[in-house]
Design an enzyme around this catalytic site. Structure first.
Site, PDB file in Angstrom:
ATOM      1  N   SER A 178      32.741  50.920  31.846  1.00 29.11           N
ATOM      2  CA  SER A 178      33.413  50.692  33.128  1.00 29.11           C
ATOM      3  C   SER A 178      34.735  49.993  32.867  1.00 29.11           C
ATOM      4  O   SER A 178      34.894  49.283  31.859  1.00 29.11           O
ATOM      5  CB  SER A 178      32.546  49.822  34.046  1.00 29.11           C
ATOM      6  N   TYR A 191      27.855  41.826  35.102  1.00 31.80           N
ATOM      7  CA  TYR A 191      28.104  43.241  34.836  1.00 31.80           C
ATOM      8  C   TYR A 191      29.175  43.468  33.777  1.00 31.80           C
ATOM      9  O   TYR A 191      28.976  44.225  32.822  1.00 31.80           O
ATOM     10  CB  TYR A 191      28.522  43.903  36.152  1.00 31.80           C
TER      11      TYR A 191
END
Length: 291
Positions: A178, A191
Protein backbone atom coordinates in the site's frame (compact mmCIF):
# COMPACT_ATOMS: atom_id res chain seq x y z
CA UNK A 1 11.47 -21.02 5.65
CA UNK A 2 13.81 -23.88 6.39
CA UNK A 3 17.50 -23.39 5.57
CA UNK A 4 17.31 -26.14 2.94
CA UNK A 5 14.65 -24.24 0.92
CA UNK A 6 16.03 -20.73 1.34
CA UNK A 7 18.49 -20.85 -1.56
CA UNK A 8 18.88 -22.86 -4.73
CA UNK A 9 21.89 -22.43 -7.01
CA UNK A 10 20.74 -20.99 -10.35
CA UNK A 11 21.39 -22.80 -13.58
CA UNK A 12 20.52 -22.00 -17.21
CA UNK A 13 18.13 -24.95 -17.41
CA UNK A 14 16.07 -23.65 -14.49
CA UNK A 15 15.68 -20.01 -15.41
CA UNK A 16 12.73 -18.41 -17.16
CA UNK A 17 14.26 -15.61 -19.22
CA UNK A 18 16.37 -14.06 -16.45
CA UNK A 19 17.50 -10.45 -16.73
CA UNK A 20 20.45 -11.10 -19.02
CA UNK A 21 18.20 -12.95 -21.50
CA UNK A 22 15.40 -10.35 -21.71
CA UNK A 23 15.39 -7.69 -24.39
CA UNK A 24 16.38 -4.08 -23.79
CA UNK A 25 19.10 -2.28 -21.93
CA UNK A 26 19.39 -2.16 -18.18
CA UNK A 27 17.02 0.81 -17.84
CA UNK A 28 14.49 -0.35 -20.46
CA UNK A 29 14.04 -4.08 -20.08
CA UNK A 30 11.16 -5.38 -17.96
CA UNK A 31 11.89 -6.36 -14.38
CA UNK A 32 10.05 -9.66 -14.82
CA UNK A 33 9.03 -11.99 -17.63
CA UNK A 34 5.81 -10.30 -18.86
CA UNK A 35 2.56 -12.08 -18.06
CA UNK A 36 0.27 -11.19 -20.95
CA UNK A 37 -1.25 -14.51 -22.09
CA UNK A 38 -3.16 -16.02 -19.18
CA UNK A 39 -4.75 -18.88 -21.10
CA UNK A 40 -4.30 -22.07 -19.09
CA UNK A 41 -2.15 -20.49 -16.35
CA UNK A 42 -2.84 -21.50 -12.73
CA UNK A 43 -3.18 -18.62 -10.30
CA UNK A 44 -3.57 -18.81 -6.52
CA UNK A 45 -5.07 -15.66 -4.99
CA UNK A 46 -4.89 -15.58 -1.20
CA UNK A 47 -7.40 -13.14 0.26
CA UNK A 48 -9.83 -13.16 -2.65
CA UNK A 49 -13.25 -13.19 -1.00
CA UNK A 50 -13.92 -9.51 -1.78
CA UNK A 51 -12.37 -6.24 -2.92
CA UNK A 52 -9.19 -6.22 -5.00
CA UNK A 53 -8.60 -9.95 -4.64
CA UNK A 54 -12.03 -10.99 -5.92
CA UNK A 55 -11.91 -8.46 -8.77
CA UNK A 56 -8.47 -9.66 -9.85
CA UNK A 57 -9.59 -13.29 -9.72
CA UNK A 58 -12.54 -12.43 -11.96
CA UNK A 59 -10.30 -10.53 -14.39
CA UNK A 60 -7.82 -13.40 -14.69
CA UNK A 61 -10.61 -15.98 -14.99
CA UNK A 62 -12.05 -13.97 -17.90
CA UNK A 63 -8.63 -14.09 -19.58
CA UNK A 64 -8.49 -17.89 -19.50
CA UNK A 65 -6.58 -18.55 -16.30
CA UNK A 66 -7.59 -21.14 -13.75
CA UNK A 67 -8.06 -19.20 -10.53
CA UNK A 68 -7.79 -20.80 -7.13
CA UNK A 69 -9.23 -18.47 -4.51
CA UNK A 70 -8.54 -18.58 -0.78
CA UNK A 71 -9.92 -16.64 2.17
CA UNK A 72 -11.48 -17.35 5.54
CA UNK A 73 -15.05 -17.02 4.24
CA UNK A 74 -15.95 -20.31 2.57
CA UNK A 75 -19.39 -18.98 1.60
CA UNK A 76 -17.88 -15.99 -0.24
CA UNK A 77 -15.49 -18.29 -2.11
CA UNK A 78 -18.30 -20.68 -3.05
CA UNK A 79 -20.32 -17.73 -4.33
CA UNK A 80 -17.38 -16.64 -6.48
CA UNK A 81 -16.98 -20.13 -7.95
CA UNK A 82 -20.70 -20.39 -8.69
CA UNK A 83 -20.74 -16.99 -10.35
CA UNK A 84 -17.74 -17.68 -12.58
CA UNK A 85 -18.27 -21.33 -13.41
CA UNK A 86 -18.50 -21.97 -17.16
CA UNK A 87 -20.79 -24.83 -18.12
CA UNK A 88 -19.56 -25.22 -21.71
CA UNK A 89 -15.99 -25.94 -20.65
CA UNK A 90 -14.56 -23.04 -22.63
CA UNK A 91 -12.56 -21.93 -19.59
CA UNK A 92 -10.95 -23.70 -16.66
CA UNK A 93 -13.18 -23.96 -13.62
CA UNK A 94 -12.26 -21.82 -10.61
CA UNK A 95 -11.65 -23.54 -7.28
CA UNK A 96 -12.35 -22.48 -3.71
CA UNK A 97 -9.78 -23.22 -1.01
CA UNK A 98 -10.94 -21.81 2.36
CA UNK A 99 -7.94 -20.78 4.43
CA UNK A 100 -6.87 -18.77 7.48
CA UNK A 101 -3.45 -17.33 6.63
CA UNK A 102 -2.54 -17.07 10.31
CA UNK A 103 -2.55 -20.89 10.54
CA UNK A 104 0.85 -21.90 9.17
CA UNK A 105 0.05 -25.63 9.05
CA UNK A 106 -3.21 -25.01 7.20
CA UNK A 107 -1.37 -22.85 4.65
CA UNK A 108 1.18 -25.63 4.08
CA UNK A 109 -1.51 -28.30 3.68
CA UNK A 110 -3.50 -26.15 1.26
CA UNK A 111 -0.45 -25.28 -0.83
CA UNK A 112 0.60 -28.92 -1.02
CA UNK A 113 -2.87 -29.98 -2.17
CA UNK A 114 -2.94 -27.23 -4.80
CA UNK A 115 0.54 -28.08 -6.07
CA UNK A 116 -0.38 -31.75 -6.36
CA UNK A 117 -2.79 -30.68 -9.11
CA UNK A 118 -0.04 -28.90 -11.01
CA UNK A 119 2.44 -26.01 -10.82
CA UNK A 120 1.45 -22.43 -10.04
CA UNK A 121 2.19 -19.61 -12.46
CA UNK A 122 1.21 -16.73 -10.15
CA UNK A 123 0.71 -16.47 -6.40
CA UNK A 124 -0.96 -13.22 -5.33
CA UNK A 125 -1.06 -12.36 -1.64
CA UNK A 126 -3.90 -9.90 -1.09
CA UNK A 127 -5.11 -10.84 2.39
CA UNK A 128 -5.31 -7.77 4.58
CA UNK A 129 -6.57 -6.26 7.81
CA UNK A 130 -7.03 -2.55 8.45
CA UNK A 131 -8.24 -0.41 11.30
CA UNK A 132 -7.27 3.17 12.09
CA UNK A 133 -5.01 3.53 15.09
CA UNK A 134 -3.04 6.31 16.76
CA UNK A 135 -0.45 6.14 19.54
CA UNK A 136 -2.90 7.78 21.94
CA UNK A 137 -5.20 4.75 21.64
CA UNK A 138 -2.76 1.90 21.13
CA UNK A 139 -4.40 -1.53 20.92
CA UNK A 140 -1.81 -4.29 21.20
CA UNK A 141 -4.25 -7.05 20.27
CA UNK A 142 -5.17 -5.34 17.02
CA UNK A 143 -1.54 -4.39 16.33
CA UNK A 144 -0.67 -8.09 16.42
CA UNK A 145 -3.67 -8.93 14.23
CA UNK A 146 -2.40 -6.52 11.57
CA UNK A 147 1.01 -8.16 11.76
CA UNK A 148 -0.38 -11.71 11.64
CA UNK A 149 -2.58 -11.15 8.59
CA UNK A 150 -0.76 -8.48 6.60
CA UNK A 151 2.80 -9.73 7.00
CA UNK A 152 3.25 -13.06 8.79
CA UNK A 153 0.49 -14.59 6.65
CA UNK A 154 2.47 -13.66 3.56
CA UNK A 155 5.52 -15.41 5.03
CA UNK A 156 3.44 -18.55 5.59
CA UNK A 157 2.38 -18.56 1.94
CA UNK A 158 5.90 -17.89 0.69
CA UNK A 159 7.30 -20.69 2.83
CA UNK A 160 4.76 -23.05 1.29
CA UNK A 161 5.18 -22.13 -2.40
CA UNK A 162 8.72 -20.87 -2.96
CA UNK A 163 10.46 -24.28 -3.02
CA UNK A 164 8.18 -25.35 -5.89
CA UNK A 165 8.64 -22.12 -7.84
CA UNK A 166 12.42 -22.20 -7.38
CA UNK A 167 12.68 -25.86 -8.37
CA UNK A 168 10.67 -25.16 -11.52
CA UNK A 169 12.58 -21.97 -12.31
CA UNK A 170 9.33 -20.28 -13.31
CA UNK A 171 6.34 -18.52 -11.81
CA UNK A 172 5.61 -15.19 -10.21
CA UNK A 173 4.94 -13.94 -6.68
CA UNK A 174 3.03 -10.69 -6.18
CA UNK A 175 2.40 -9.00 -2.82
CA UNK A 176 -0.21 -6.30 -2.30
CA UNK A 177 1.32 -3.60 -0.14
CA UNK A 178 0.00 0.00 0.00
CA UNK A 179 1.09 3.60 -0.40
CA UNK A 180 0.52 3.71 3.36
CA UNK A 181 3.79 1.81 3.63
CA UNK A 182 5.82 4.50 1.88
CA UNK A 183 6.22 6.67 4.99
CA UNK A 184 4.58 7.19 8.36
CA UNK A 185 1.02 8.57 8.20
CA UNK A 186 -1.49 9.65 10.86
CA UNK A 187 -3.93 6.93 11.99
CA UNK A 188 -1.75 4.28 10.32
CA UNK A 189 0.12 3.09 13.39
CA UNK A 190 -0.95 -0.54 12.92
CA UNK A 191 -1.46 -0.78 9.16
CA UNK A 192 1.38 1.25 7.66
CA UNK A 193 4.34 -0.60 9.23
CA UNK A 194 3.03 -3.98 8.02
CA UNK A 195 2.76 -2.64 4.46
CA UNK A 196 6.24 -1.12 4.65
CA UNK A 197 7.47 -4.55 5.67
CA UNK A 198 5.77 -6.14 2.65
CA UNK A 199 7.44 -3.67 0.28
CA UNK A 200 10.86 -4.37 1.79
CA UNK A 201 10.14 -8.09 1.63
CA UNK A 202 9.26 -7.88 -2.07
CA UNK A 203 12.44 -5.95 -2.85
CA UNK A 204 14.56 -8.56 -1.10
CA UNK A 205 12.70 -11.42 -2.75
CA UNK A 206 13.34 -9.88 -6.14
CA UNK A 207 17.08 -9.74 -5.54
CA UNK A 208 17.08 -13.41 -4.54
CA UNK A 209 14.56 -14.86 -7.01
CA UNK A 210 14.92 -12.91 -10.26
CA UNK A 211 18.25 -14.62 -11.13
CA UNK A 212 16.47 -17.97 -10.64
CA UNK A 213 13.72 -17.13 -13.14
CA UNK A 214 10.98 -16.42 -10.58
CA UNK A 215 9.21 -13.10 -11.03
CA UNK A 216 8.39 -10.82 -8.11
CA UNK A 217 6.18 -7.74 -7.99
CA UNK A 218 4.79 -5.49 -5.29
CA UNK A 219 1.48 -3.64 -5.62
CA UNK A 220 0.93 -0.21 -4.06
CA UNK A 221 -2.75 0.74 -4.28
CA UNK A 222 -4.07 4.14 -3.35
CA UNK A 223 -7.68 4.33 -2.16
CA UNK A 224 -9.89 1.53 -3.50
CA UNK A 225 -13.56 0.93 -2.69
CA UNK A 226 -13.30 -2.18 -0.50
CA UNK A 227 -14.76 -3.38 2.80
CA UNK A 228 -11.53 -2.23 4.48
CA UNK A 229 -11.67 1.37 3.24
CA UNK A 230 -15.43 1.61 3.83
CA UNK A 231 -14.68 2.40 7.48
CA UNK A 232 -12.82 5.61 6.58
CA UNK A 233 -14.73 8.70 7.62
CA UNK A 234 -12.76 11.13 5.45
CA UNK A 235 -12.99 11.88 1.74
CA UNK A 236 -10.57 9.53 -0.01
CA UNK A 237 -8.76 11.23 -2.91
CA UNK A 238 -8.70 9.54 -6.34
CA UNK A 239 -10.93 6.71 -5.11
CA UNK A 240 -11.23 3.86 -7.64
CA UNK A 241 -13.19 0.62 -7.88
CA UNK A 242 -11.78 -2.89 -7.35
CA UNK A 243 -12.30 -3.60 -11.06
CA UNK A 244 -10.13 -0.59 -11.95
CA UNK A 245 -7.50 -1.81 -9.50
CA UNK A 246 -7.55 -5.28 -11.06
CA UNK A 247 -7.09 -3.85 -14.56
CA UNK A 248 -4.09 -1.83 -13.38
CA UNK A 249 -2.51 -4.95 -11.91
CA UNK A 250 -3.12 -7.02 -15.03
CA UNK A 251 -1.52 -4.24 -17.10
CA UNK A 252 1.46 -4.11 -14.74
CA UNK A 253 2.08 -7.85 -14.98
CA UNK A 254 1.78 -7.65 -18.78
CA UNK A 255 4.60 -5.08 -18.81
CA UNK A 256 6.80 -7.13 -16.49
CA UNK A 257 6.67 -4.41 -13.83
CA UNK A 258 8.07 -4.79 -10.34
CA UNK A 259 6.31 -1.81 -8.72
CA UNK A 260 2.63 -1.66 -9.72
CA UNK A 261 0.94 1.43 -8.28
CA UNK A 262 -2.44 3.00 -8.95
CA UNK A 263 -4.17 5.32 -9.54
CA UNK A 264 -1.07 7.15 -10.74
CA UNK A 265 -2.66 10.60 -10.38
CA UNK A 266 -2.50 9.93 -6.62
CA UNK A 267 0.37 7.47 -6.15
CA UNK A 268 2.88 9.66 -7.97
CA UNK A 269 2.32 12.39 -5.38
CA UNK A 270 2.82 9.85 -2.61
CA UNK A 271 6.09 8.78 -4.22
CA UNK A 272 7.24 12.41 -4.27
CA UNK A 273 6.51 12.71 -0.55
CA UNK A 274 9.01 9.90 0.05
CA UNK A 275 11.75 12.18 -1.22
CA UNK A 276 11.12 15.01 1.24
CA UNK A 277 13.45 15.43 4.23
CA UNK A 278 11.77 15.03 7.59
CA UNK A 279 11.98 18.79 8.22
CA UNK A 280 9.53 19.25 5.33
CA UNK A 281 7.69 15.93 5.38
CA UNK A 282 6.14 16.20 8.84
CA UNK A 283 4.71 19.73 8.36
CA UNK A 284 3.35 18.82 4.91
CA UNK A 285 1.56 15.75 6.21
CA UNK A 286 0.10 17.64 9.17
CA UNK A 287 -1.12 20.42 6.92
CA UNK A 288 -2.88 18.20 4.40
CA UNK A 289 -4.36 15.75 6.92
CA UNK A 290 -5.17 18.26 9.61
CA UNK A 291 -3.77 15.85 12.20
Amino acid sequence: MTPQSSFVEPSPARTNRPAQQRRGGLLLRPFNPPLADWQGLRVWLVGASSGIGAATAAALQARGAQVLVSARSASALDAFVAQHAVADGSRLMPQAWPLDVTDAQAVTRTAQAILQQGPLDLVLYCAGHYREMRATALDMTDLKRHLDINYTGALHVLDAVLPSLIARGRGHVSLISSVAGFRGLPKSLAYGPTKAALTNLAETLYLDLEPLGVGVSVVHPGFVQTPLTAQNEFTMPALITPDQAAQAMVAGWAHGAFDIHYPKRFTRWMKLLRLLPYRLYFPVVRRFTGL
